[in-house]
Write a protein that holds these residues in place. Structure first.
Motif, PDB file in Angstrom:
ATOM      1  N   ILE A 120       0.856  -1.190   0.000  1.00 20.87           N
ATOM      2  CA  ILE A 120       0.000   0.000   0.000  1.00 20.87           C
ATOM      3  C   ILE A 120       0.891   1.237   0.000  1.00 20.87           C
ATOM      4  CG2 ILE A 120      -1.764   1.300   1.264  1.00 20.87           C
ATOM      5  CD1 ILE A 120      -2.787  -1.378   2.361  1.00 20.87           C
ATOM      6  N   ILE A 121       0.550   2.185  -0.869  1.00 26.28           N
ATOM      7  CA  ILE A 121       1.248   3.467  -0.907  1.00 26.28           C
ATOM      8  C   ILE A 121       0.466   4.423  -0.016  1.00 26.28           C
ATOM      9  CG2 ILE A 121       2.020   5.400  -2.334  1.00 26.28           C
ATOM     10  CD1 ILE A 121       2.110   3.398  -4.704  1.00 26.28           C
ATOM     11  N   ILE A 133       4.587   0.596   1.427  1.00 24.25           N
ATOM     12  CA  ILE A 133       4.935  -0.305   2.529  1.00 24.25           C
ATOM     13  C   ILE A 133       4.074  -1.564   2.462  1.00 24.25           C
ATOM     14  CG2 ILE A 133       4.996  -0.596   5.051  1.00 24.25           C
ATOM     15  CD1 ILE A 133       5.507   2.369   5.327  1.00 24.25           C
ATOM     16  N   ARG A 134       4.721  -2.700   2.760  1.00 25.96           N
ATOM     17  CA  ARG A 134       3.998  -3.968   2.829  1.00 25.96           C
ATOM     18  C   ARG A 134       4.315  -4.637   4.163  1.00 25.96           C
ATOM     19  NH1 ARG A 134       5.951  -6.272  -1.313  1.00 25.96           N
ATOM     20  NH2 ARG A 134       7.201  -7.994  -0.539  1.00 25.96           N
ATOM     21  N   ILE A 135       3.297  -5.247   4.741  1.00 24.51           N
ATOM     22  CA  ILE A 135       3.469  -6.109   5.913  1.00 24.51           C
ATOM     23  C   ILE A 135       3.471  -7.526   5.344  1.00 24.51           C
ATOM     24  CG2 ILE A 135       2.507  -6.903   8.098  1.00 24.51           C
ATOM     25  CD1 ILE A 135       1.111  -4.126   8.309  1.00 24.51           C
ATOM     26  N   LYS A 182       5.053 -13.738  -9.041  1.00 22.64           N
ATOM     27  CA  LYS A 182       5.033 -12.323  -9.391  1.00 22.64           C
ATOM     28  C   LYS A 182       5.169 -11.452  -8.149  1.00 22.64           C
ATOM     29  CE  LYS A 182      -0.003 -12.322  -9.579  1.00 22.64           C
ATOM     30  NZ  LYS A 182      -1.159 -12.012 -10.358  1.00 22.64           N
ATOM     31  N   PRO A 183       5.485 -10.178  -8.357  1.00 28.79           N
ATOM     32  CA  PRO A 183       5.575  -9.251  -7.231  1.00 28.79           C
ATOM     33  C   PRO A 183       4.198  -8.945  -6.645  1.00 28.79           C
ATOM     34  CG  PRO A 183       6.178  -8.168  -9.315  1.00 28.79           C
ATOM     35  CD  PRO A 183       5.848  -9.596  -9.624  1.00 28.79           C
ATOM     36  N   SER A 184       4.193  -8.169  -5.575  1.00 28.22           N
ATOM     37  CA  SER A 184       2.936  -7.850  -4.887  1.00 28.22           C
ATOM     38  C   SER A 184       2.038  -6.944  -5.721  1.00 28.22           C
ATOM     39  CB  SER A 184       3.243  -7.152  -3.557  1.00 28.22           C
ATOM     40  OG  SER A 184       3.804  -5.872  -3.788  1.00 28.22           O
ATOM     41  N   SER A 185       0.765  -6.952  -5.357  1.00 26.67           N
ATOM     42  CA  SER A 185      -0.158  -5.939  -5.878  1.00 26.67           C
ATOM     43  C   SER A 185       0.224  -4.624  -5.209  1.00 26.67           C
ATOM     44  CB  SER A 185      -1.594  -6.276  -5.494  1.00 26.67           C
ATOM     45  OG  SER A 185      -1.971  -7.501  -6.046  1.00 26.67           O
TER      46      SER A 185
END
Length: 189
Positions: A90-91, A111-113, A171-174
């Motif tokens: 999430i930005i 940031i991602r948790i 794949k990378p995160s959304s």
């Protein structure tokens, strides 16, 4: 076989000394550093041959740590984190307590948790945000496995975590931009 606690200890030493690590995340292999250290962040941009105007993602252990780096975490953020079934970055608006060269021109931060035991404990024991950007040179494909990481990336970091080297990543995160004014924008599905 490598032990997770030993690998965390080794990676922590490098992070605390301003170095770069190559580590498995909940998505892809990542290049990481102390997200509050501008010199370390600069090393990441140099290694990736990437302009520092293009922001990087950070990982934090939990909600408590997230609040240390974002002035106001929108209520919708927790809902998004709770309902997504895949890794989601999430930005957030109004980043704080991070290296200036990590924060986007508009003051936001991604940031991602992560839902990953190694990343959780690494961030928790570091007690801070860790940069997490794909282990590739800017413009090159994101490696799907450790074997696909380019030699210049392997040589450009100070420590390579010896865990999950057989893991294949799809794949990378959304990525979702969640503004304080309530606007939600999907950047990458």
């Amino acid at each position: 076989m490598p032990d997770q606690n030993t690998e965390i200890k080794n990676a922590l030493q490098v992070l605390k000394n301003g170095g770069l690590i190559l580590y498995p995340t909940d998505t892809v292999w990542g290049i990481g550093c102390d997200a509050s250290n501008p010199e370390a962040v600069k090393k990441v941009y140099n290694l990736k041959q990437r302009k520092d105007s293009k922001a990087l993602i950070c990982l934090v252990a939990d909600d408590r740590m997230l609040k240390k780096y974002v002035k106001q975490v929108p209520a919708a953020a927790q809902n998004i984190i709770d309902v997504t079934d895949k890794p989601t970055t999430i930005i957030y608006d109004e980043a704080q307590n991070l290296a200036e060269n990590l924060i986007a021109d508009d003051g936001s931060i991604a940031i991602r948790i992560p839902d990953d035991d190694f990343c959780f404990w690494l961030s928790r024991k570091f007690n801070g945000a860790i940069v997490s950007t794909s282990a590739n040179i800017s413009g090159a494909p994101t490696p799907k496995s450790f074997k696909e990481i380019a030699p210049e990336v392997l040589k450009g970091v100070d420590y390579v975590v010896n865990l999950q080297r057989e893991k294949i990543c799809d794949k990378p995160s959304s990525i979702i931009k969640l503004s304080n004014n309530g606007v939600v924008k999907i950047i990458r599905e």
